[in-house]
Design an enzyme around this catalytic site. Structure first.
Site, PDB file in Angstrom:
ATOM      1  N   SER A 127       0.827  -1.204   0.000  1.00 12.64           N
ATOM      2  CA  SER A 127       0.000   0.000   0.000  1.00 12.64           C
ATOM      3  C   SER A 127       0.856   1.245   0.000  1.00 12.64           C
ATOM      4  O   SER A 127       1.966   1.257   0.557  1.00 12.64           O
ATOM      5  CB  SER A 127      -0.860  -0.027   1.265  1.00 12.64           C
ATOM      6  OG  SER A 127      -1.444   1.223   1.496  1.00 12.64           O
ATOM      7  N   TYR A 152      -2.116  -1.382  11.180  1.00 11.20           N
ATOM      8  CA  TYR A 152      -2.406  -1.911   9.844  1.00 11.20           C
ATOM      9  C   TYR A 152      -1.311  -1.505   8.857  1.00 11.20           C
ATOM     10  O   TYR A 152      -0.733  -2.331   8.154  1.00 11.20           O
ATOM     11  CB  TYR A 152      -3.773  -1.413   9.329  1.00 11.20           C
ATOM     12  CG  TYR A 152      -3.872  -1.515   7.826  1.00 11.20           C
ATOM     13  CD1 TYR A 152      -4.095  -2.743   7.219  1.00 11.20           C
ATOM     14  CD2 TYR A 152      -3.676  -0.383   7.002  1.00 11.20           C
ATOM     15  CE1 TYR A 152      -4.134  -2.853   5.831  1.00 11.20           C
ATOM     16  CE2 TYR A 152      -3.707  -0.493   5.635  1.00 11.20           C
ATOM     17  CZ  TYR A 152      -3.937  -1.722   5.051  1.00 11.20           C
ATOM     18  OH  TYR A 152      -3.955  -1.826   3.690  1.00 11.20           O
ATOM     19  N   LYS A 156       1.927  -3.687   6.586  1.00 11.96           N
ATOM     20  CA  LYS A 156       2.338  -3.633   5.174  1.00 11.96           C
ATOM     21  C   LYS A 156       3.856  -3.418   5.079  1.00 11.96           C
ATOM     22  O   LYS A 156       4.544  -4.076   4.287  1.00 11.96           O
ATOM     23  CB  LYS A 156       1.580  -2.521   4.435  1.00 11.96           C
ATOM     24  CG  LYS A 156       0.087  -2.788   4.268  1.00 11.96           C
ATOM     25  CD  LYS A 156      -0.176  -4.017   3.404  1.00 11.96           C
ATOM     26  CE  LYS A 156      -1.641  -4.372   3.303  1.00 11.96           C
ATOM     27  NZ  LYS A 156      -1.891  -5.714   2.734  1.00 11.96           N
TER      28      LYS A 156
END
Ligand code: UDP
Length: 342
Positions: A127, A152, A156
């Site tokens: 992302s 979160y 990544k």
């Protein structure tokens, strides 16, 4: 025989669209998904679009023994696309261990099982969140990563590092991380799309649910940013275009065209759009009047980000193609399909 691709999270939003594109490009697909945030009907709808039902198995990829057992039963897998992950930014702040356990363990289990069973190729869904608020725009792959704003986001960054290190240690493993900007829209058939649980956090699902009458009005989170109209800027990428980037990444790996055994690419349109511009484009594309109000900024939002996609253009031979109005119309058609609106 066609090459078999494992798609984890293949009943999710981006996963399901990618399964369709893979099948239409001639690949066989096996999906693994524990349906924690998706429905089994998605498999039927994929089959309706492509005329071919992908294989499906339901188990939790954070279970190490189950992952190894799966790979031992499917020795013909040629590559893995790993989507399966928890993805709610806000929830991750309150449940960090759940996020790390799920997102990081799943990846490690998959890499370990790939190595053990001789599967050499992995495409990972990363992302643009790894860039934070960059100093210079647009962001290239050389733009430094910044500390993540949420657990979160950190999963990544950590998972990219794990793949990089694992590829460094194992010359026979090839990884490609695709750094998505803001994926939106739905398949033109309106048979698959994004299905958020509860009140949507993301802009476009909130817009389509407001247009469908489920929400009273859209709240625009701040118009006092340092941007031309004061609302934040993002790079909104059509989900079918994004899915096609995975298909070309798989072909690159299977054909041995990768330049090193760990690569990463920005996947966006290269164009920044403000929230206000997106709202206006939605109204223009659909003819629906969207009620909205300006409210306070949302905590943690960055001001602006958009991609430099030169590397993906040149190396993958990929670029975004669907115009924003068509993308927004596809999101609206999907919402109408879900709600039974004519
Ligand atoms: N946004 C908004 N209202 C909403 C949801 C989002 O104004 O109900 C804005 C948000 O402030 C951001 C943009 O829309 O500038 C994209 O937000 P989203 O959550 O879709 O993606 P993000 O880039 O934050 O991951």
């Amino acid at each position: 025989m066609a090459n078999l691709i494992l798609v984890t999270g293949g009943t999710g939003f981006i996963g399901s669209h990618t399964v369709v594109e893979l099948q239409q490009a001639g690949y066989d697909v096996i999906i693994v998904d524990n349906l924690s945030n998706s429905k089994i009907e998605v498999v039927d709808n994929i089959a309706k679009i492509t005329g071919k039902r992908p294989e499906f198995e339901n188990f939790d990829l954070s279970n190490r023994a189950d992952v190894l057992n799966f790979f031992l039963r499917h020795k013909d897998i040629k590559a893995v696309i790993h989507f399966a992950a928890f993805k709610a930014v806000g929830e991750s702040v309150n449940k960090p261990l759940e996020y790390y356990r799920n997102n990081v363990n799943s990846l490690m289990n998959i890499l370990e099982a790939m190595k053990f069973t001789g599967v050499h190729n992995l495409v990972f869904s990363s992302s643009c969140t790894v860039y934070g608020q960059p100093e210079k725009l647009p962001v290239t792959e050389a733009t430094p990563r910044l500390p993540a704003e949420s657990p979160y986001g950190n999963t990544k960054a950590v998972n990219e590092d794990i793949i990089r290190d694992f590829c460094h240690a194992n010359a026979d493993i090839n990884g490609i991380a695709l750094r998505y900007f803001n994926p939106i829209g739905a398949h033109p058939s309106a048979l698959i799309g994004e299905s958020p649980v509860g009140v949507p956090n993301n802009l476009v699902p909130y817009i389509t649910q407001t247009a469908a009458g489920l929400r009273k009005e859209l709240s625009i989170f701040g118009n006092d940013y340092n941007t031309p109209d004061g609302t934040p800027i993002r790079d909104y990428i059509n989900v079918v275009d994004l899915s096609k980037a995975h298909v070309v990444a798989i072909a690159r790996l299977l054909n041995g065209k990768n330049k090193s055994n760990y690569e990463y690419f920005n996947i966006g349109t290269g164009k920044g759009l403000s929230v206000m511009e997106l709202v206006n484009a939605f109204m223009k594309a659909t003819g629906v009047n969207l009620p909205y109000k300006i409210v306070a900024r949302r905590a943690g939002d960055i001001e602006q980000i958009y991609a430099d996609t030169t590397l993906a253009n040149n190396e993958l031979g990929w670029k975004a193609e669907v115009p924003i109005e068509d993308t927004l119309a596809s999101a609206w058609n999907w919402e109408k399909h879900v709600r039974g609106i004519k």
